[in-house]
Design a protein around this motif. Structure first.
Motif, PDB file in Angstrom:
ATOM      1  N   UNK A  82       0.846  -1.145  -0.060  1.00 14.37           N
ATOM      2  CA  UNK A  82      -0.018   0.135   0.000  1.00 14.37           C
ATOM      3  C   UNK A  82       0.928   1.058  -0.020  1.00 14.37           C
ATOM      4  N   UNK A  83       1.206   1.812  -1.024  1.00 18.66           N
ATOM      5  CA  UNK A  83       1.973   2.948  -1.215  1.00 18.66           C
ATOM      6  C   UNK A  83       3.398   2.591  -0.897  1.00 18.66           C
ATOM      7  N   UNK A  84       4.172   3.123   0.030  1.00 20.59           N
ATOM      8  CA  UNK A  84       5.341   2.611   0.433  1.00 20.59           C
ATOM      9  C   UNK A  84       5.428   1.723   1.737  1.00 20.59           C
ATOM     10  N   UNK A  85       4.220   1.333   1.961  1.00 19.08           N
ATOM     11  CA  UNK A  85       4.179   0.422   3.150  1.00 19.08           C
ATOM     12  C   UNK A  85       4.003  -1.160   2.497  1.00 19.08           C
ATOM     13  N   UNK A  86       4.943  -1.892   2.961  1.00 21.42           N
ATOM     14  CA  UNK A  86       4.971  -3.356   2.892  1.00 21.42           C
ATOM     15  C   UNK A  86       4.446  -4.102   4.144  1.00 21.42           C
ATOM     16  N   UNK A  87       3.480  -4.838   4.013  1.00 22.67           N
ATOM     17  CA  UNK A  87       3.086  -5.749   5.217  1.00 22.67           C
ATOM     18  C   UNK A  87       3.304  -7.087   4.850  1.00 22.67           C
ATOM     19  N   UNK A  88       4.074  -7.575   5.530  1.00 22.56           N
ATOM     20  CA  UNK A  88       4.685  -9.057   5.445  1.00 22.56           C
ATOM     21  C   UNK A  88       4.128 -10.098   6.342  1.00 22.56           C
ATOM     22  N   UNK A  89       3.455 -11.101   5.737  1.00 22.65           N
ATOM     23  CA  UNK A  89       3.084 -12.144   6.420  1.00 22.65           C
ATOM     24  C   UNK A  89       4.087 -12.849   7.305  1.00 22.65           C
ATOM     25  N   UNK A  90       3.990 -13.683   8.194  1.00 21.65           N
ATOM     26  CA  UNK A  90       4.933 -14.631   8.686  1.00 21.65           C
ATOM     27  C   UNK A  90       5.893 -15.336   7.752  1.00 21.65           C
ATOM     28  N   UNK A  91       7.073 -15.468   7.687  1.00 25.61           N
ATOM     29  CA  UNK A  91       8.041 -16.047   6.873  1.00 25.61           C
ATOM     30  C   UNK A  91       7.915 -15.938   5.567  1.00 25.61           C
ATOM     31  N   UNK A  92       7.484 -14.698   5.042  1.00 30.16           N
ATOM     32  CA  UNK A  92       7.209 -14.203   3.772  1.00 30.16           C
ATOM     33  C   UNK A  92       8.548 -13.172   3.041  1.00 30.16           C
ATOM     34  N   UNK A  93       8.484 -13.140   1.868  1.00 34.36           N
ATOM     35  CA  UNK A  93       9.340 -12.337   1.311  1.00 34.36           C
ATOM     36  C   UNK A  93       8.796 -11.600  -0.068  1.00 34.36           C
ATOM     37  N   UNK A  94       9.733 -10.645  -0.302  1.00 33.62           N
ATOM     38  CA  UNK A  94       9.334 -10.000  -1.756  1.00 33.62           C
ATOM     39  C   UNK A  94      10.721  -9.484  -2.284  1.00 33.62           C
ATOM     40  N   UNK A  95      11.041  -9.701  -3.520  1.00 34.63           N
ATOM     41  CA  UNK A  95      11.963  -8.944  -4.248  1.00 34.63           C
ATOM     42  C   UNK A  95      11.362  -8.031  -5.419  1.00 34.63           C
TER      43      UNK A  95
END
Length: 102
Positions: A82-95
């Motif tokens: 959401x815009x500049x905010x990343x919400x990461x679930x448990x044990x998750x990743x993004x590149x």
């Protein structure tokens, strides 16, 4: 092999990703302070930057990232942007592709 959530599937996807992006093979690494739950760093090669963000905990985590990042090259687990905010679930990743470096 048919389960796209299996460890084997993820390992193959990561190998393919590394082969496809020189920044992940021979790029420099720039660590980002992200708190205790999140590991964040950029890999940079010949001006191309990939921002790698991992929630290493078993609880959700937040991370602020540049809002103009492009489409993720990899997403594992639950990640909301959401815009500049990343919400990461448990044990998750993004590149994500980052801003081009000079």
């Amino acid at each position: 092999e048919r389960d796209d959530r299996s460890t084997l599937h993820l390992a193959r996807a990561l190998i393919a990703l590394r082969k496809a992006h020189p920044a992940l093979q021979q790029g420099t690494i720039r660590m980002t302070h992200a708190g205790e739950q999140v590991l964040a760093f950029a890999r940079i090669h010949e001006g191309v930057r990939l921002d790698c963000i991992f929630n290493l905990s078993r609880t959700p985590a937040q991370f602020t990232h540049a809002p103009d990042a492009g489409h993720p090259v990899l997403e594992v687990g639950h990640v909301d942007r959401a815009g500049e905010q990343l919400s990461l679930g448990p044990l998750s990743a993004i590149i994500l592709p980052g801003k081009r470096e000079a």
